[in-house]
Design a protein around this motif. Structure first.
Motif, PDB file in Angstrom:
ATOM      1  N   UNK A 119       8.413  73.245  63.211  1.00 50.35           N
ATOM      2  CA  UNK A 119       7.255  73.311  62.407  1.00 50.35           C
ATOM      3  C   UNK A 119       7.277  74.697  61.888  1.00 50.35           C
ATOM      4  N   UNK A 120       6.315  75.249  61.213  1.00 55.18           N
ATOM      5  CA  UNK A 120       6.135  76.604  60.992  1.00 55.18           C
ATOM      6  C   UNK A 120       5.542  77.550  61.933  1.00 55.18           C
ATOM      7  N   UNK A 121       5.788  78.508  62.186  1.00 50.62           N
ATOM      8  CA  UNK A 121       5.182  79.467  63.369  1.00 50.62           C
ATOM      9  C   UNK A 121       5.756  79.236  64.743  1.00 50.62           C
ATOM     10  N   UNK A 154      11.214  74.455  59.291  1.00 54.44           N
ATOM     11  CA  UNK A 154      12.685  73.747  58.719  1.00 54.44           C
ATOM     12  C   UNK A 154      12.780  72.428  59.084  1.00 54.44           C
ATOM     13  N   UNK A 155      13.152  71.794  58.114  1.00 53.83           N
ATOM     14  CA  UNK A 155      13.018  70.420  57.913  1.00 53.83           C
ATOM     15  C   UNK A 155      14.360  69.944  58.363  1.00 53.83           C
ATOM     16  N   UNK A 156      15.611  70.563  58.367  1.00 52.36           N
ATOM     17  CA  UNK A 156      16.955  70.090  58.586  1.00 52.36           C
ATOM     18  C   UNK A 156      16.949  70.249  60.396  1.00 52.36           C
ATOM     19  N   UNK A 157      17.854  69.178  60.856  1.00 47.37           N
ATOM     20  CA  UNK A 157      18.034  69.472  62.327  1.00 47.37           C
ATOM     21  C   UNK A 157      18.588  70.768  62.633  1.00 47.37           C
ATOM     22  N   UNK A 158      18.174  71.203  63.628  1.00 48.36           N
ATOM     23  CA  UNK A 158      18.898  72.390  64.315  1.00 48.36           C
ATOM     24  C   UNK A 158      19.520  72.174  65.748  1.00 48.36           C
ATOM     25  N   UNK A 159      20.529  72.250  66.268  1.00 47.44           N
ATOM     26  CA  UNK A 159      20.805  71.949  67.395  1.00 47.44           C
ATOM     27  C   UNK A 159      19.734  72.229  68.619  1.00 47.44           C
TER      28      UNK A 159
END
Ligand code: SF4
Ligand code: SF4
Length: 88
Positions: free
Chosen positions: A28-30, A16-21
């Protein structure tokens, strides 16, 4: 189809390239999303901080399959296909 609560595959397998809190660079994947709780449920569900990409992801049989391990396998495969396609 409705999301199988407690599956969590789409919060682990894809990058997921967008920021997550708590994961400002995305993930990254996995890697398990930091917002995925011990029951594989999103801690941000229904909250405005939940990334848009997560809101937009809808369960569908072709990706989620019939079991959680199937969803994980499908998503890992999709991730590798996407990476290959996106490489310059
Ligand atoms: S992979 Fe599909 S079934 Fe599993 S949590 Fe995500 S949307 Fe739900
Ligand atoms: S923010 Fe929630 S829905 Fe999005 S990847 Fe993390 S746990 Fe999953």
């Amino acid at each position: 189809m409705n999301c199988r609560l407690g599956c969590g595959a789409c919060c682990i397998a894809p990058s997921i390239s967008s920021p997550i809190p708590g994961m400002e660079q995305g993930k990254p994947a996995g890697v398990r999303c930091i917002q995925l709780d011990g029951n594989n449920l999103c801690k941000l569900f229904g909250k405005p901080e939940r990334p848009k990409v997560c809101l937009e992801f809808k369960a569908c049989t072709s990706v989620c399959g019939a079991r959680n391990d199937e969803a994980l396998t499908n998503l890992i495969e999709l991730e590798s296909v996407t990476l290959t396609v996106c490489k310059p």
